[in-house]
Design a protein around this motif. Structure first.
Motif, PDB file in Angstrom:
ATOM      1  N   CYS A 406       0.824  -1.217   0.000  1.00 39.97           N
ATOM      2  CA  CYS A 406       0.000   0.000   0.000  1.00 39.97           C
ATOM      3  C   CYS A 406       0.860   1.270   0.000  1.00 39.97           C
ATOM      4  N   ARG A 407       1.993   1.210   0.679  1.00 46.84           N
ATOM      5  CA  ARG A 407       2.843   2.395   0.769  1.00 46.84           C
ATOM      6  C   ARG A 407       3.609   2.656  -0.528  1.00 46.84           C
ATOM      7  N   ARG A 408       3.525   1.732  -1.483  1.00 45.26           N
ATOM      8  CA  ARG A 408       4.260   1.884  -2.734  1.00 45.26           C
ATOM      9  C   ARG A 408       3.362   1.927  -3.959  1.00 45.26           C
ATOM     10  N   ARG A 409       2.041   1.828  -3.750  1.00 42.80           N
ATOM     11  CA  ARG A 409       1.112   1.856  -4.877  1.00 42.80           C
ATOM     12  C   ARG A 409       0.037   2.901  -4.600  1.00 42.80           C
ATOM     13  N   ASP A 410      -0.370   3.612  -5.653  1.00 44.93           N
ATOM     14  CA  ASP A 410      -1.455   4.568  -5.498  1.00 44.93           C
ATOM     15  C   ASP A 410      -2.753   4.049  -6.111  1.00 44.93           C
ATOM     16  N   ASP A 411      -2.752   2.765  -6.546  1.00 47.61           N
ATOM     17  CA  ASP A 411      -3.953   2.176  -7.145  1.00 47.61           C
ATOM     18  C   ASP A 411      -4.525   1.074  -6.257  1.00 47.61           C
ATOM     19  N   ILE A 412      -4.421   1.250  -4.957  1.00 44.99           N
ATOM     20  CA  ILE A 412      -4.865   0.229  -4.008  1.00 44.99           C
ATOM     21  C   ILE A 412      -5.351   0.913  -2.737  1.00 44.99           C
ATOM     22  N   THR A 413      -6.352   0.308  -2.086  1.00 40.98           N
ATOM     23  CA  THR A 413      -6.879   0.871  -0.840  1.00 40.98           C
ATOM     24  C   THR A 413      -6.416   0.047   0.356  1.00 40.98           C
ATOM     25  N   ALA A 414      -6.523   0.649   1.530  1.00 43.19           N
ATOM     26  CA  ALA A 414      -6.078  -0.033   2.746  1.00 43.19           C
ATOM     27  C   ALA A 414      -6.902  -1.274   3.032  1.00 43.19           C
ATOM     28  N   GLY A 415      -8.191  -1.239   2.746  1.00 45.77           N
ATOM     29  CA  GLY A 415      -9.024  -2.421   2.899  1.00 45.77           C
ATOM     30  C   GLY A 415      -9.602  -2.615   4.289  1.00 45.77           C
ATOM     31  N   ARG A 416     -10.324  -3.723   4.445  1.00 46.43           N
ATOM     32  CA  ARG A 416     -10.986  -4.082   5.702  1.00 46.43           C
ATOM     33  C   ARG A 416     -10.655  -5.531   6.040  1.00 46.43           C
ATOM     34  N   VAL A 417     -10.713  -5.856   7.314  1.00 41.48           N
ATOM     35  CA  VAL A 417     -10.412  -7.214   7.749  1.00 41.48           C
ATOM     36  C   VAL A 417     -11.538  -7.749   8.627  1.00 41.48           C
ATOM     37  N   LEU A 418     -11.728  -9.057   8.560  1.00 38.31           N
ATOM     38  CA  LEU A 418     -12.736  -9.758   9.358  1.00 38.31           C
ATOM     39  C   LEU A 418     -12.099 -11.014   9.922  1.00 38.31           C
ATOM     40  N   THR A 419     -12.362 -11.295  11.193  1.00 34.65           N
ATOM     41  CA  THR A 419     -11.874 -12.539  11.787  1.00 34.65           C
ATOM     42  C   THR A 419     -12.976 -13.197  12.602  1.00 34.65           C
ATOM     43  N   TYR A 420     -12.915 -14.525  12.667  1.00 35.40           N
ATOM     44  CA  TYR A 420     -13.812 -15.288  13.524  1.00 35.40           C
ATOM     45  C   TYR A 420     -13.025 -15.978  14.639  1.00 35.40           C
ATOM     46  N   ASP A 421     -11.783 -15.574  14.822  1.00 34.81           N
ATOM     47  CA  ASP A 421     -10.892 -16.196  15.804  1.00 34.81           C
ATOM     48  C   ASP A 421     -10.524 -15.175  16.864  1.00 34.81           C
ATOM     49  N   PRO A 422     -10.881 -15.410  18.126  1.00 26.85           N
ATOM     50  CA  PRO A 422     -10.560 -14.427  19.180  1.00 26.85           C
ATOM     51  C   PRO A 422      -9.070 -14.182  19.339  1.00 26.85           C
ATOM     52  N   ALA A 423      -8.242 -15.191  19.084  1.00 29.36           N
ATOM     53  CA  ALA A 423      -6.790 -14.991  19.183  1.00 29.36           C
ATOM     54  C   ALA A 423      -6.313 -14.033  18.095  1.00 29.36           C
ATOM     55  N   ILE A 424      -6.876 -14.151  16.904  1.00 30.24           N
ATOM     56  CA  ILE A 424      -6.503 -13.246  15.814  1.00 30.24           C
ATOM     57  C   ILE A 424      -7.057 -11.847  16.078  1.00 30.24           C
ATOM     58  N   HIS A 425      -8.232 -11.780  16.687  1.00 34.78           N
ATOM     59  CA  HIS A 425      -8.788 -10.472  17.060  1.00 34.78           C
ATOM     60  C   HIS A 425      -7.833  -9.743  18.001  1.00 34.78           C
ATOM     61  N   ALA A 426      -7.232 -10.487  18.917  1.00 30.56           N
ATOM     62  CA  ALA A 426      -6.262  -9.885  19.836  1.00 30.56           C
ATOM     63  C   ALA A 426      -5.027  -9.396  19.081  1.00 30.56           C
ATOM     64  N   VAL A 427      -4.606 -10.141  18.077  1.00 29.30           N
ATOM     65  CA  VAL A 427      -3.466  -9.716  17.257  1.00 29.30           C
ATOM     66  C   VAL A 427      -3.794  -8.409  16.539  1.00 29.30           C
ATOM     67  N   LEU A 428      -4.993  -8.324  16.002  1.00 25.56           N
ATOM     68  CA  LEU A 428      -5.403  -7.112  15.297  1.00 25.56           C
ATOM     69  C   LEU A 428      -5.418  -5.905  16.244  1.00 25.56           C
ATOM     70  N   GLN A 429      -5.900  -6.122  17.452  1.00 28.96           N
ATOM     71  CA  GLN A 429      -5.897  -5.029  18.434  1.00 28.96           C
ATOM     72  C   GLN A 429      -4.466  -4.608  18.757  1.00 28.96           C
ATOM     73  N   GLU A 430      -3.579  -5.581  18.886  1.00 25.37           N
ATOM     74  CA  GLU A 430      -2.170  -5.280  19.151  1.00 25.37           C
ATOM     75  C   GLU A 430      -1.561  -4.451  18.022  1.00 25.37           C
ATOM     76  N   LEU A 431      -1.965  -4.753  16.775  1.00 27.20           N
ATOM     77  CA  LEU A 431      -1.428  -4.042  15.615  1.00 27.20           C
ATOM     78  C   LEU A 431      -2.154  -2.730  15.347  1.00 27.20           C
ATOM     79  N   GLY A 432      -3.180  -2.440  16.146  1.00 24.67           N
ATOM     80  CA  GLY A 432      -3.930  -1.204  15.955  1.00 24.67           C
ATOM     81  C   GLY A 432      -4.841  -1.231  14.746  1.00 24.67           C
TER      82      GLY A 432
END
Length: 444
Positions: A406-432
């Motif tokens: 994303c930091r090197r292309r101007d033809d792409i969006t940041a996007g959205r993420v979805l998880t069904y795993d509470p452990a991965i949800h915690a990772v996402l929170q850690e990454l902001g």
């Protein structure tokens, strides 16, 4: 034609997914073994895109037919070799034709437009086309309605066509017996040769047009999405699909497990448990059946892309007005995302519960071109040396890869993420990173 192609005018919707499977067998090769590829110098499990696409297409079709989801009320397609049988059944049920007349007439009409059928001497395939034909679900009904409306004309034509076909087949059989050379150059199941075909009575033009219209993609949404190729009928339109799908592969090195199983014979065990002496019990010893089944486990990466412009082009080419095509395309996009997240190949579903798997992470974003992130996993994840579960490590690597791009292309969006795993949800929170809570929000 509409130039609207989605949020901010981006033509492509890219979806990336990570999912962890344990002891399943969603797809296998001709020997019953799991499929695999070598990537990054190691062997990985693979789930083919064909298996994924069928699961997704059937998932969407069944929901639409059940009046569920964004495509409720829209026409969907059926891919089958049984169009002659379906047309004959429609002639019987809708118009009261006897089966002995309906089936030969339906087969003759479809054969006359260019479709080849199985060997007439083999009842199991005689009325099946040699290739799968993807057409709107109501095509058989439409063809049957036309045949019935033109019953006098088509009935007389069919009698002549069937009689001439049988004569031609008998002549060819005699020629094949007489010379080895001709036997080698002729496919006994292909029907008449070109010279013989020229002698067959031509299908009335009005009927040919009606059949081609019935088999045309028309407003079948899944044909516009997944496309079709039909070489047997040159004047029937092919469709270049709007969806690209990759093969799924494990993000780490993987080996399959050969699981030994023993199946009990209930009647034998019942006798054994009620035996009057040890001799009877000995006669009933042992399992009823034994064998091996291959099973795979691992964290898989898979990817798909929707070409919004191609989808709208396909719908407009099929005859939809611009407003209808725009509405259908919006609904089709929402259903595409839902099927990508929720559908799963059904092989071994009862013995492995594979269809209950939910993704660890879904990443959706828009772009001016497709973006495949398979390279993020060229270096296989090693849970021991990398220090953690493969699923969590794969999530971190995928998101870091996307951020870098994303930091090197101007033809792409940041996007959205979805998880069904509470452990991965915690990772996402850690990454902001804020994750959405539903499939629908992935493309909001």
């Amino acid at each position: 034609m509409s130039t609207h192609v989605g949020p901010a005018g981006h033509q492509f919707l890219s979806l990336h997914l990570l999912e962890t499977l344990a002891a399943v067998l969603p797809v296998r090769d001709e020997n019953g073994a799991p499929k695999s590829i070598v990537y990054g110098g190691v062997e990985r499990h693979m789930i083919t895109s064909q298996a994924r696409r069928r699961a997704e297409r059937v998932y969407s079709r069944d929901r639409a037919n059940a009046q569920k989801g964004p495509l409720a009320g829209h026409t969907m397609g059926v891919r089958t070799r049984e169009w002659a049988l379906m047309t004959a059944r429609a002639l019987e049920s809708r118009h009261g034709w006897p089966k002995e007349q309906a089936l030969p007439t339906s087969r003759a009409v479809l054969q006359a437009i260019g479709l080849k059928f199985g060997d007439p001497a083999k009842p199991t395939v005689a009325n099946l086309t040699k290739v799968l034909l993807f057409a709107p679900a109501d095509a058989g009904d439409r063809i049957a309605d036309h045949i019935h409306a033109e019953q006098v004309t088509i009935g007389a034509w069919a009698e002549q066509y069937i009689a001439q076909s049988e004569t031609t087949a008998a002549t060819k059989k005699g020629r094949r017996k007489s010379t080895r050379q001709e036997e080698a150059s002729t496919d006994p199941t292909d029907g008449a040769s070109e010279a013989a075909d020229a002698k067959l009575p031509k299908l009335p033009k009005a009927t040919r047009n009606a059949v081609l219209t019935a088999l045309a993609p028309r407003d079948a949404i899944d044909i516009a999405l997944y496309g079709r190729f039909l070489a047997e009928i040159p004047d029937s339109p092919n469709v270049d699909g709007a969806i690209q799908s990759s093969h799924a592969f494990t993000v780490h090195e993987a080996e399959h497990t050969d699981d030994f199983y023993a199946a009990a014979d209930d009647a034998k065990l019942a006798r054994k448990s009620n035996a009057l002496d040890f001799l009877d019990a000995a006669d009933d010893s042992g399992a009823g059946m034994t064998g091996y089944q291959a099973l795979i486990s691992g964290t898989f990466y898979r990817h798909a892309v929707l070409d919004r412009r191609k989808l709208r082009h396909n719908l407009r080419a099929a005859g939809m007005s611009e407003p209808d095509a725009e509405s259908a395309a919006t609904a089709a996009e929402a259903e595409f995302v839902s099927s990508f997240v929720n559908a799963f190949p059904e092989a071994k579903k009862n013995s492995t519960a594979s269809t209950g798997v939910l993704p660890a992470l879904v990443l959706a974003f828009n772009g001016g071109r497709p973006f495949n992130y398979a390279a993020a996993f060229q270096k296989p994840i090693d849970e021991i040396s990398d220090g953690g579960p493969a699923g969590e490590l794969a999530v971190r690597r995928l998101l870091a890869h996307h951020d870098f791009v994303c930091r090197r292309r101007d033809d792409i969006t940041a996007g959205r993420v979805l998880t069904y795993d509470p452990a991965i949800h915690a990772v996402l929170q850690e990454l902001g990173i804020k994750d959405v809570e539903s499939v629908e929000e992935l493309t909001t």
